[in-house]
Design a protein around this motif. Structure first.
Motif, mmCIF file in Angstrom:
data_model
loop_
_atom_site.group_PDB
_atom_site.id
_atom_site.type_symbol
_atom_site.label_atom_id
_atom_site.label_comp_id
_atom_site.label_asym_id
_atom_site.label_seq_id
_atom_site.Cartn_x
_atom_site.Cartn_y
_atom_site.Cartn_z
ATOM 1 N N HIS A 313 141.623 20.425 -5.374
ATOM 2 C CA HIS A 313 140.211 20.735 -5.548
ATOM 3 C C HIS A 313 139.969 21.957 -6.425
ATOM 4 N N ARG A 314 140.837 22.217 -7.401
ATOM 5 C CA ARG A 314 140.667 23.351 -8.294
ATOM 6 C C ARG A 314 140.510 22.842 -9.720
ATOM 7 N N SER A 315 139.308 22.955 -10.268
ATOM 8 C CA SER A 315 139.034 22.594 -11.664
ATOM 9 C C SER A 315 139.535 21.193 -12.002
ATOM 10 N N GLN A 316 139.242 20.248 -11.124
ATOM 11 C CA GLN A 316 139.701 18.878 -11.320
ATOM 12 C C GLN A 316 138.543 17.956 -11.704
ATOM 13 N N TYR A 317 138.809 17.045 -12.622
ATOM 14 C CA TYR A 317 137.902 15.923 -12.833
ATOM 15 C C TYR A 317 138.389 14.784 -11.954
ATOM 16 N N LEU A 318 137.515 14.294 -11.089
ATOM 17 C CA LEU A 318 137.865 13.231 -10.161
ATOM 18 C C LEU A 318 136.916 12.053 -10.349
ATOM 19 N N GLU A 319 137.460 10.874 -10.310
ATOM 20 C CA GLU A 319 136.653 9.657 -10.394
ATOM 21 C C GLU A 319 136.600 9.011 -9.018
ATOM 22 N N GLY A 321 134.749 5.859 -7.664
ATOM 23 C CA GLY A 321 133.881 4.744 -8.011
ATOM 24 C C GLY A 321 133.186 5.009 -9.339
ATOM 25 N N ALA A 322 131.879 4.942 -9.351
ATOM 26 C CA ALA A 322 131.112 5.127 -10.575
ATOM 27 C C ALA A 322 130.739 6.587 -10.812
ATOM 28 N N VAL A 323 131.156 7.487 -9.934
ATOM 29 C CA VAL A 323 130.756 8.887 -10.033
ATOM 30 C C VAL A 323 131.920 9.736 -10.530
ATOM 31 N N THR A 324 131.632 10.592 -11.519
ATOM 32 C CA THR A 324 132.611 11.549 -12.028
ATOM 33 C C THR A 324 132.276 12.931 -11.491
ATOM 34 N N PHE A 325 133.254 13.558 -10.849
ATOM 35 C CA PHE A 325 133.079 14.906 -10.311
ATOM 36 C C PHE A 325 133.900 15.902 -11.121
ATOM 37 N N PHE A 326 133.329 17.082 -11.338
ATOM 38 C CA PHE A 326 134.120 18.240 -11.729
ATOM 39 C C PHE A 326 134.240 19.061 -10.458
ATOM 40 N N SER A 420 124.469 7.350 -12.086
ATOM 41 C CA SER A 420 125.021 6.709 -13.286
ATOM 42 C C SER A 420 124.869 7.621 -14.505
ATOM 43 N N GLY A 421 125.972 7.801 -15.227
ATOM 44 C CA GLY A 421 125.939 8.593 -16.451
ATOM 45 C C GLY A 421 125.916 10.086 -16.227
ATOM 46 N N ARG A 422 126.016 10.532 -14.979
ATOM 47 C CA ARG A 422 125.969 11.966 -14.684
ATOM 48 C C ARG A 422 127.344 12.455 -14.243
ATOM 49 N N THR A 423 127.626 13.721 -14.507
ATOM 50 C CA THR A 423 128.833 14.370 -13.999
ATOM 51 C C THR A 423 128.409 15.401 -12.965
ATOM 52 N N VAL A 424 129.058 15.365 -11.813
ATOM 53 C CA VAL A 424 128.647 16.188 -10.672
ATOM 54 C C VAL A 424 129.610 17.368 -10.510
ATOM 55 N N PHE A 425 129.077 18.570 -10.680
ATOM 56 C CA PHE A 425 129.832 19.808 -10.489
ATOM 57 C C PHE A 425 129.704 20.238 -9.034
ATOM 58 N N VAL A 426 130.856 20.501 -8.377
ATOM 59 C CA VAL A 426 130.847 20.879 -6.958
ATOM 60 C C VAL A 426 131.603 22.186 -6.783
ATOM 61 N N LYS A 427 130.932 23.171 -6.170
ATOM 62 C CA LYS A 427 131.563 24.472 -5.948
ATOM 63 C C LYS A 427 131.042 25.068 -4.648
ATOM 64 N N GLY A 428 131.936 25.678 -3.864
ATOM 65 C CA GLY A 428 131.512 26.305 -2.619
ATOM 66 C C GLY A 428 132.694 26.865 -1.868
ATOM 67 N N SER A 429 132.430 27.734 -0.917
ATOM 68 C CA SER A 429 133.499 28.290 -0.100
ATOM 69 C C SER A 429 134.153 27.199 0.739
ATOM 70 N N LEU A 438 133.622 13.255 -0.963
ATOM 71 C CA LEU A 438 134.594 12.277 -1.445
ATOM 72 C C LEU A 438 134.980 11.295 -0.348
ATOM 73 N N GLN A 439 135.144 11.820 0.855
ATOM 74 C CA GLN A 439 135.541 10.964 1.969
ATOM 75 C C GLN A 439 134.435 9.990 2.380
ATOM 76 N N GLY A 440 133.186 10.336 2.049
ATOM 77 C CA GLY A 440 132.070 9.506 2.450
ATOM 78 C C GLY A 440 131.636 8.471 1.447
ATOM 79 N N ALA A 441 132.398 8.335 0.348
ATOM 80 C CA ALA A 441 132.026 7.363 -0.682
ATOM 81 C C ALA A 441 132.035 5.954 -0.119
ATOM 82 N N PRO A 442 130.997 5.171 -0.388
ATOM 83 C CA PRO A 442 130.971 3.771 0.088
ATOM 84 C C PRO A 442 132.148 2.974 -0.485
ATOM 85 N N VAL A 443 132.626 2.035 0.264
ATOM 86 C CA VAL A 443 133.757 1.213 -0.173
ATOM 87 C C VAL A 443 133.437 0.489 -1.462
#
Length: 445
Positions: A313-319, A321-326, A420-429, A438-443
């Motif tokens: 969870h450090r500076s990772q791009y994760l896919e 499903g259809a969502v891209t996370f930074f 769709s078409g968005r990249t989601v930046f996630v940061k927090g303690s 991530l664990q809650g993503a629909p199947v």
């Protein structure tokens, strides 16, 4: 009932060098240490550890000792016993130990340094985030035979902790990544952070150790002014072998860090990494400096940097499903949040971005101002901004953004939206447990 002596404990450790503090992980022949924590009393699991095959168990509660069973080793304090074994073991080691501390970037710098040094040496490094008064002695005690170099990460949120870890790990070399706004509540402000993290340089100065100093970071050069053995590194448009510092050319930090440095023959060696951002650049520069000092060939340093993949969870791009996370949600403080957002926004337009910020912990009196400032900066990085945690409630109200008390509510809401078409930046303690998203993503995603 007699206490077991330090000498006897270390003798037993030498015969049973696998040390465990969780009875569930015990394997035949291990040495189990029963520690008293805030939630679990390890003494109560000593018999379970023996049932699983532990050779001996160290306990500090005489009521759990079975009379006549020599496998029980009674001590006044199990934590002191654990640390004492590590101190004895480190005194018997001859390999150098590199200690890494600082406000931000400790683990990334440790992993980069490990990767670079491993091209030339057998390296034993802090696993995961085993960087505290428990993890560091376990790291030292877990040193395998044949190791050439130790790399020890040292975390701290109060003054005196780094000094204590130095007494256990006995570093011969050390690096402070930076001085930032982390654990301000425990340190009592920036001056306290400088004093607390500076305990590493103090130890090295007293013991004739080598300090690696990033001359481009605030405070560090002054903090190392009393050290007799200092290796500086810094940016340079035209790296020069003749200057005192190790010089590194920075071609870019977005979308990927691209750096160059000189080989022993003066050739400029380049490396592009799977990392981005100014904050990660400082970690990369540190790894280059360490590699060059320990005489790792320049081509091997570059190869190690190119091969490095961020994890945990450090500076990772994760896919998902259809969502891209930074994803950069392992930990957070004001300086690291702003730096990560700046890196992210350099590569993503606000209209194409979503920022999710969890609250930052252990900030003390500046918490209100700090959360408002990062909330304001988030609004410049993305059109859609979401806040999580009690400390983010007021900024969410002021800036009229969605707010959730915890990651459970956030996760339920998040996967009901169309990203769709968005990249989601996630940061927090870490305490926000934002990985639940991530664990809650629909199947079906």
């Amino acid at each position: 009932m007699k206490y077991t002596s330090e000498a006897r404990l270390y003798e037993i450790y030498r015969q049973h060098p696998r040390v465990r503090i969780d009875s569930r992980s015990v394997e035949p022949g291990d040495l189990f240490v029963g520690l008293v924590g805030t939630q679990v009393n390890g003494n109560a699991y000593a018999d379970k550890a023996l049932t699983r095959g532990a050779g001996f168990v160290i306990v500090d509660d005489p009521t759990v000792v079975v009379a006549g069973d020599e496998r029980f080793l009674l001590v006044p304090d199990s934590l002191v016993a654990l640390q004492g074994m590590a101190i004895s073991h480190r005194k018997n080691q001859r390999m150098p130990a590199l200690a890494i501390t600082g406000s931000n970037g400790k683990t990334t710098t440790k992993e980069l340094a490990r990767a670079v040094l491993a091209r030339q040496y057998t390296v034993h490094a802090t696993p995961g985030n085993y960087n505290n008064h428990l993890g560091l002695p376990l790291t030292v005690l877990g040193t395998p035979k044949g190791a050439d170099i130790l790399v020890l990460e040292m975390g701290a949120n109060h003054q005196g902790e780094v000094a204590e870890l130095c007494m256990i790990g006995r570093p011969t070399h050390g690096l402070i990544t930076n001085i930032g706004e982390a654990h301000l509540e425990g340190f009592g402000g920036i001056a306290g952070v400088i004093a607390g993290k500076g305990e590493l340089f103090d130890y090295l100065s007293t013991n004739r150790g080598v300090a690696f100093v990033n001359a481009n970071e605030d405070y560090l050069s002054e903090m190392a002014s009393k050290n007799g053995r200092v290796i500086y590194f810094q940016d340079s448009e035209v790296p020069d072998q003749e200057v005192a510092a190790i010089e590194i050319k920075v071609f870019s930090v977005h979308p990927r860090i691209h750096v160059g440095f000189l080989s022993s023959t003066g050739e400029l060696i380049e490396a592009k990494l799977n990392l981005s951002g100014q904050h990660n650049l400082q970690n990369v520069k540190a790894a280059i400096c360490i590699g060059k000092y320990f005489k790792v060939p320049a081509l091997d340093i570059a190869a190690a940097l190119r091969a490095y993949e961020p994890t945990n969870h450090r500076s990772q791009y994760l896919e998902t499903g259809a969502v891209t996370f930074f994803w950069d949600a392992y930990n957070a403080n004001p300086s690291s949040v702003v730096a990560a957002m700046e890196s992210f926004s350099a590569n993503h337009k606000p209209a194409d971005s979503v920022v999710i910020l969890g609250e930052m912990l252990e900030l003390g009196p500046i918490a209100g101002v700090a959360h408002r400032e990062v909330a304001f900066q988030a609004g410049k990085a993305a059109d859609t901004v979401v806040f999580v945690g009690e400390a983010m409630r007021e900024p969410a109200r002021e800036f009229q953004r969605p707010w959730f008390a915890d990651s459970f509510g956030l996760t339920d809401w998040f996967w009901q939206q169309d990203w769709s078409g968005r990249t989601v930046f996630v940061k927090g303690s870490r305490g926000n447990k934002l990985e639940r998203i991530l664990q809650g993503a629909p199947v079906s995603q």
